[in-house]
Design a protein around this motif. Structure first.
Motif, PDB file in Angstrom:
ATOM      1  N   PHE A  12       0.810  -1.221   0.000  1.00 22.90           N
ATOM      2  CA  PHE A  12       0.000   0.000   0.000  1.00 22.90           C
ATOM      3  C   PHE A  12       0.851   1.282   0.000  1.00 22.90           C
ATOM      4  CE2 PHE A  12      -2.708   3.143   2.379  1.00 22.90           C
ATOM      5  CZ  PHE A  12      -3.594   3.375   1.336  1.00 22.90           C
ATOM      6  N   PRO A  13       1.935   1.369   0.793  1.00 18.97           N
ATOM      7  CA  PRO A  13       2.774   2.581   0.725  1.00 18.97           C
ATOM      8  C   PRO A  13       3.329   2.839  -0.671  1.00 18.97           C
ATOM      9  CG  PRO A  13       3.298   1.326   2.690  1.00 18.97           C
ATOM     10  CD  PRO A  13       2.393   0.465   1.859  1.00 18.97           C
ATOM     11  N   LEU A  14       3.668   1.759  -1.395  1.00 18.81           N
ATOM     12  CA  LEU A  14       4.159   1.933  -2.764  1.00 18.81           C
ATOM     13  C   LEU A  14       3.063   2.463  -3.680  1.00 18.81           C
ATOM     14  CD1 LEU A  14       6.302  -1.313  -3.210  1.00 18.81           C
ATOM     15  CD2 LEU A  14       7.082   1.008  -2.647  1.00 18.81           C
ATOM     16  N   PHE A  15       1.844   2.009  -3.463  1.00 15.66           N
ATOM     17  CA  PHE A  15       0.718   2.502  -4.246  1.00 15.66           C
ATOM     18  C   PHE A  15       0.494   3.988  -3.990  1.00 15.66           C
ATOM     19  CE2 PHE A  15      -3.943   3.317  -4.274  1.00 15.66           C
ATOM     20  CZ  PHE A  15      -4.102   3.328  -5.653  1.00 15.66           C
ATOM     21  N   VAL A  16       0.571   4.402  -2.721  1.00 13.75           N
ATOM     22  CA  VAL A  16       0.410   5.819  -2.387  1.00 13.75           C
ATOM     23  C   VAL A  16       1.510   6.646  -3.040  1.00 13.75           C
ATOM     24  CG1 VAL A  16       0.399   7.498  -0.500  1.00 13.75           C
ATOM     25  CG2 VAL A  16      -0.772   5.309  -0.219  1.00 13.75           C
ATOM     26  N   ALA A  17       2.745   6.136  -3.012  1.00 15.19           N
ATOM     27  CA  ALA A  17       3.859   6.849  -3.644  1.00 15.19           C
ATOM     28  C   ALA A  17       3.650   6.967  -5.156  1.00 15.19           C
ATOM     29  CB  ALA A  17       5.175   6.135  -3.353  1.00 15.19           C
ATOM     30  N   PHE A  18       3.139   5.904  -5.775  1.00 16.42           N
ATOM     31  CA  PHE A  18       2.867   5.946  -7.210  1.00 16.42           C
ATOM     32  C   PHE A  18       1.817   7.004  -7.533  1.00 16.42           C
ATOM     33  CE2 PHE A  18      -0.016   4.521 -10.605  1.00 16.42           C
ATOM     34  CZ  PHE A  18       0.853   4.576 -11.689  1.00 16.42           C
ATOM     35  N   VAL A  19       0.749   7.050  -6.746  1.00 18.25           N
ATOM     36  CA  VAL A  19      -0.306   8.049  -6.963  1.00 18.25           C
ATOM     37  C   VAL A  19       0.263   9.453  -6.817  1.00 18.25           C
ATOM     38  CG1 VAL A  19      -2.446   8.982  -6.007  1.00 18.25           C
ATOM     39  CG2 VAL A  19      -2.179   6.520  -6.279  1.00 18.25           C
ATOM     40  N   ALA A  20       1.159   9.641  -5.840  1.00 23.29           N
ATOM     41  CA  ALA A  20       1.737  10.966  -5.612  1.00 23.29           C
ATOM     42  C   ALA A  20       2.656  11.391  -6.757  1.00 23.29           C
ATOM     43  CB  ALA A  20       2.507  10.977  -4.294  1.00 23.29           C
ATOM     44  N   ILE A  21       3.281  10.426  -7.429  1.00 32.70           N
ATOM     45  CA  ILE A  21       4.214  10.751  -8.512  1.00 32.70           C
ATOM     46  C   ILE A  21       3.486  11.147  -9.794  1.00 32.70           C
ATOM     47  CG2 ILE A  21       5.925   9.697 -10.064  1.00 32.70           C
ATOM     48  CD1 ILE A  21       6.983   8.154  -7.682  1.00 32.70           C
ATOM     49  N   VAL A  22       2.279  10.627  -9.992  1.00 35.91           N
ATOM     50  CA  VAL A  22       1.548  10.891 -11.242  1.00 35.91           C
ATOM     51  C   VAL A  22       1.379  12.385 -11.514  1.00 35.91           C
ATOM     52  CG1 VAL A  22      -0.677  10.624 -12.422  1.00 35.91           C
ATOM     53  CG2 VAL A  22       0.386   8.664 -11.293  1.00 35.91           C
ATOM     54  N   PRO A  23       0.895  13.218 -10.572  1.00 31.11           N
ATOM     55  CA  PRO A  23       0.785  14.647 -10.856  1.00 31.11           C
ATOM     56  C   PRO A  23       2.130  15.308 -11.163  1.00 31.11           C
ATOM     57  CG  PRO A  23      -0.537  14.079  -8.949  1.00 31.11           C
ATOM     58  CD  PRO A  23       0.322  12.891  -9.252  1.00 31.11           C
ATOM     59  N   LEU A  24       3.194  14.842 -10.495  1.00 32.01           N
ATOM     60  CA  LEU A  24       4.518  15.419 -10.742  1.00 32.01           C
ATOM     61  C   LEU A  24       4.992  15.100 -12.162  1.00 32.01           C
ATOM     62  CD1 LEU A  24       6.222  14.523  -7.339  1.00 32.01           C
ATOM     63  CD2 LEU A  24       5.086  16.667  -7.984  1.00 32.01           C
ATOM     64  N   LEU A  25       4.770  13.873 -12.599  1.00 34.40           N
ATOM     65  CA  LEU A  25       5.140  13.491 -13.964  1.00 34.40           C
ATOM     66  C   LEU A  25       4.294  14.253 -14.981  1.00 34.40           C
ATOM     67  CD1 LEU A  25       5.580   9.625 -13.592  1.00 34.40           C
ATOM     68  CD2 LEU A  25       7.370  11.380 -13.726  1.00 34.40           C
ATOM     69  N   ALA A  26       3.013  14.436 -14.677  1.00 35.19           N
ATOM     70  CA  ALA A  26       2.146  15.182 -15.587  1.00 35.19           C
ATOM     71  C   ALA A  26       2.584  16.638 -15.690  1.00 35.19           C
ATOM     72  CB  ALA A  26       0.696  15.102 -15.105  1.00 35.19           C
ATOM     73  N   GLY A  27       3.001  17.225 -14.572  1.00 34.47           N
ATOM     74  CA  GLY A  27       3.497  18.593 -14.605  1.00 34.47           C
ATOM     75  C   GLY A  27       4.757  18.721 -15.438  1.00 34.47           C
ATOM     76  N   TRP A  28       5.652  17.741 -15.299  1.00 35.76           N
ATOM     77  CA  TRP A  28       6.878  17.749 -16.108  1.00 35.76           C
ATOM     78  C   TRP A  28       6.549  17.606 -17.590  1.00 35.76           C
ATOM     79  CZ3 TRP A  28       8.968  13.733 -19.133  1.00 35.76           C
ATOM     80  CH2 TRP A  28      10.259  13.955 -19.617  1.00 35.76           C
ATOM     81  N   ALA A  29       5.595  16.737 -17.936  1.00 36.87           N
ATOM     82  CA  ALA A  29       5.197  16.565 -19.332  1.00 36.87           C
ATOM     83  C   ALA A  29       4.586  17.844 -19.894  1.00 36.87           C
ATOM     84  CB  ALA A  29       4.209  15.403 -19.455  1.00 36.87           C
TER      85      ALA A  29
END
Length: 254
Positions: A12-29
């Motif tokens: 579950f902590p890895l899933f939360v980290a993945f969800v948190a990274i998605v907006p950051l990757l979208a901002g970079w894109a």
């Protein structure tokens, strides 16, 4: 296997980290696209009104606020249900001990069931009734069933124990319903889509402007990431033991 089981586990902590990274990757894109020479050459940001960004971010903010409010309310209701379970277990211990040695098996069964609840279901991460808890509850039912057939136990005590058993089953079902009632996947999809559209709108207002893009996209993406991750964590409530009287909790678990 339900869809929630895919996410709520030891990972579950890895899933939360993945969800948190998605907006950051979208901002970079969005930054890379907004700084692409071909887009800078043909796109004029000043043609957009500033209200354009507000039209995107307002639905996102409102929807996320309502969603978090629902989750907070559900967590309060979940905690209240757990407190009722503790109170009912405590009351059944009182009845069994007043009954005397003849009700000792019920006393023991109540304690075993309470400890199973605390280990397997009164914690973050469970998504359905656990087999270990169900087994201990059936043992409690058997113990109460034997008491029902024992004429040495007063009728009113047998009635109270049977009522407590029915109430414990209902509270466990209520807790499961509360956990799953507002976890529809489409809510999370809508939040993600609205958040990503907000990032696109923010980038569109600053095409070709690196400093404005970095500041605007990074602050919004970080805020989006933190809020989303926190919301995911809240979505699977755990028991806050501070809301339960420590003496009462210790009594049902020891």
């Amino acid at each position: 296997m339900t869809w929630t089981r895919l996410f709520v586990s030891e990972y579950f902590p890895l899933f939360v980290a993945f969800v948190a990274i998605v907006p950051l990757l979208a901002g970079w894109a969005c930054y890379r696209v907004a700084m692409h020479p071909r887009l800078v050459a043909v796109f004029v940001p000043r043609d957009l009104q500033t209200s354009y960004l507000g039209a995107l971010t307002l639905p996102f903010a409102l929807f996320l606020a309502f969603m978090v409010s629902d989750i907070w309310n559900r967590e309060t209701l979940y905690a209240k249900t757990v407190l009722q379970e503790v109170q009912k277990l405590d009351a059944m211990l009182d009845v069994a001990r007043v009954c005397g040695p003849v009700c000792a098996p019920i006393d023991e069964a109540v304690g075993v069931y309470a400890r199973a609840l605390a280990r397997y279901e009164w914690d973050e991460g469970w998504v359905r009734p656990q087999a270990e808890v169900s087994a201990t509850f059936e043992a409690l039912v058997d113990a109460i069933g034997r008491a029902e057939a024992d004429s040495a136990i007063p009728t009113y005590i047998r009635s109270v124990l049977l009522t407590g058993q029915i109430e414990l089953r209902r509270l466990r079902t209520d807790r499961y319903f509360i956990l799953h009632a507002d976890l529809a996947p489409h809510r999370w999809i809508v939040v993600m889509v609205l958040g990503l559209l907000s990032l696109v709108g923010l980038a569109a207002l600053h095409v070709g402007k690196p400093y404005q893009l970095i500041l605007g996209l990074s602050t919004f993406a970080i805020a989006f990431s933190m809020t989303l991750a926190y919301t995911v964590v809240l979505a699977w409530p755990t028991v806050d033991e501070s809301i339960i009287p420590s003496e009462q909790l210790r009594r049902v678990l020891e």
